[in-house]
Write an enzyme that holds these catalytic residues in place. Structure first.
Site, mmCIF file in Angstrom:
data_model
loop_
_atom_site.group_PDB
_atom_site.id
_atom_site.type_symbol
_atom_site.label_atom_id
_atom_site.label_comp_id
_atom_site.label_asym_id
_atom_site.label_seq_id
_atom_site.Cartn_x
_atom_site.Cartn_y
_atom_site.Cartn_z
ATOM 1 N N GLN A 201 0.838 -1.218 0.000
ATOM 2 C CA GLN A 201 0.000 0.000 0.000
ATOM 3 C C GLN A 201 0.865 1.257 0.000
ATOM 4 O O GLN A 201 0.449 2.286 -0.508
ATOM 5 C CB GLN A 201 -0.923 0.027 1.241
ATOM 6 C CG GLN A 201 -2.057 -0.968 1.216
ATOM 7 C CD GLN A 201 -1.695 -2.229 1.964
ATOM 8 O OE1 GLN A 201 -0.541 -2.649 1.982
ATOM 9 N NE2 GLN A 201 -2.680 -2.849 2.572
ATOM 10 N N ASP A 242 -6.203 1.560 12.337
ATOM 11 C CA ASP A 242 -7.480 0.902 12.028
ATOM 12 C C ASP A 242 -8.374 0.801 13.248
ATOM 13 O O ASP A 242 -9.587 0.625 13.131
ATOM 14 C CB ASP A 242 -7.226 -0.495 11.459
ATOM 15 C CG ASP A 242 -6.609 -0.358 10.090
ATOM 16 O OD1 ASP A 242 -5.383 -0.177 10.016
ATOM 17 O OD2 ASP A 242 -7.354 -0.366 9.099
HETATM 18 O O1 MRU Z 1 -5.320 -3.272 4.960
HETATM 19 P P1 MRU Z 1 -5.571 -1.818 4.697
HETATM 20 O O2 MRU Z 1 -4.883 -1.307 3.475
HETATM 21 O O3 MRU Z 1 -7.041 -1.480 4.738
HETATM 22 O O4 MRU Z 1 -4.888 -1.096 5.949
HETATM 23 C C1 MRU Z 1 -4.918 0.290 6.048
HETATM 24 C C2 MRU Z 1 -4.136 0.803 7.187
HETATM 25 O O5 MRU Z 1 -3.525 0.076 7.925
HETATM 26 C C3 MRU Z 1 -4.195 2.289 7.421
HETATM 27 O O6 MRU Z 1 -3.022 2.722 8.051
HETATM 28 C C4 MRU Z 1 -5.378 2.615 8.330
HETATM 29 O O7 MRU Z 1 -6.553 2.064 7.820
HETATM 30 C C5 MRU Z 1 -5.561 4.058 8.506
HETATM 31 S S1 MRU Z 1 -6.323 4.789 7.102
HETATM 32 C C6 MRU Z 1 -6.520 6.428 7.328
#
Ligand code: MRU
Length: 359
Positions: A201, A242
């Site tokens: 990501q 999260d």
């Molecule tokens: O697995 P993902 O890509 O949904 O994980 C996203 C994250 O870990 C982000 O750091 C988190 O959701 C914060 S988004 C503002």
């Protein structure tokens, strides 16, 4: 924020056709594709397969999933099943349950002829509120970047992990919002972008969106942050989350904890940016947070452009090897310098969070 100079949000509703539009994040950075979600199953699938991802954005998608469910079948038992399926689509980010609960509370006891309009208004409010909160997070975090710049009088180097950018929210992002605000104020910033294996990501989304806004950034392998900190090449870390417990413990993308340990060892401030929708006021033991375990194929295979410019997936691990793919970890509050929220910056502790949010 902008893609090729054009303003976008990550999700928007098409009233005329009762369709939810999203940017399909599984196709980034190589292809920019807008996908149309027409049914509740489309919404659930988009969350599960991570066409949309990032805690606030999956919350907003779930809210519009409720809208799609009503469009599809305006029946209470169908709606109840939809809400349960949405909550179960990804377990770790609390925003998902928060958004579904908020929608269901608003819709309880509402007549079937009014329910669609009320659902639409609430889903739209969730998005508008997220944009405002992320903007405020940016303004609050900007002060921290400004302080460093005043002392250093040179480019502020910020390390971030995963994508807590505008692609993970509706606009601005959480961790990236202070960075975008600093950039707009002409404070020189440079971002170390953790690649964030296995789904990359950082490389695929954070670097992509920073490039689109012309914010200088460099992708690094996830293990590189430590040596950069030892060399004095990181001034601060800002990550998203999260689920943050009322104790201040922070659950975020796998690898965040190790960055926080390295930051502590090197006396580098480690900030977590979050809207209040990411706070879990109910759990106080971080071991109770459900940690998503995803398909091990996300580790063993990798996608990229082939020599003809076509996206291709290849196996990188030995065929016989087993692999394990835990998607999140928890950084205990003691490693977090402060939480940057829409209401201000506070210590990562129960007392400070309760005070800030009048709980
Ligand atoms: O697995 P993902 O890509 O949904 O994980 C996203 C994250 O870990 C982000 O750091 C988190 O959701 C914060 S988004 C503002």
């Amino acid at each position: 924020m902008k893609i090729k100079g054009k303003e976008y949000r990550t999700i928007w509703f098409d009233d005329k056709n009762s369709i939810v539009n999203i940017i399909d994040q599984t196709k980034l950075p190589h292809k920019f594709i807008i996908k149309k979600l027409k049914t509740i199953n489309d919404a659930i699938n988009a969350i599960k397969t991570m066409e949309v991802r990032g805690a606030p954005l999956i919350g907003a998608t779930a809210a519009y999933g409720i809208v799609l469910s009503i469009v599809e079948n305006n029946d209470q038992s169908f709606l109840k099943k939809s809400s349960e399926d949405l909550i179960n689509s990804r377990p770790t980010a609390i925003n998902l349950k928060w958004a579904v609960d908020r929608m269901m509370k608003k819709l309880s006891g509402v007549n079937s002829d009014k329910i669609l309009n009320i659902a639409l208004k609430e889903a739209s409010d969730i998005c508008e509120e997220d944009i405002k909160f992320c903007e405020n997070i940016g303004l609050n975090g900007l002060k921290l970047i400004e302080e460093i710049y005043k002392k250093k009088k040179d480019t502020v180097n910020i390390l971030t992990h995963c994508n807590a950018g505008w692609l993970a929210t509706i606009n601005w992002g959480t961790a990236t919002s202070p960075i975008y605000h600093a950039h707009k104020k002409n404070i020189p910033v440079h971002v170390w972008v953790d690649e964030t294996r296995p789904r990359n990501q950082g490389a695929n989304l954070t670097s992509y969106e920073l490039n689109e806004e012309n914010v200088p950034n460099t992708i690094i392998a996830d293990n590189t942050g430590g040596i950069l900190m030892q060399r004095g090449e990181v001034d601060m870390c800002i990550v998203g989350t999260d689920r943050t417990l009322s104790t201040g413990d922070v659950c975020n993308k796998i690898g965040t904890y190790l960055k926080a340990l390295a930051a502590k060892d090197n006396n580098i401030p480690f900030y977590v940016a979050l809207p209040s929708s990411t706070i879990d006021w109910d759990i106080s033991d971080f071991k109770e947070i459900p940690i998503e375990e995803r398909n091990s194929e996300e580790l063993s295979h990798i996608e990229g452009l082939d020599e003809n410019g076509n996206v291709k997936k290849v196996q990188v691990y030995p065929i016989k090897s087993k692999s394990m793919n835990l998607a999140f970890d928890v950084t205990p509050a003691k490693y977090v310098t402060a939480l940057i929220t829409e209401k201000g910056t506070c210590e990562a502790s129960k007392e400070s969070l309760k005070k800030l949010f009048n709980k």
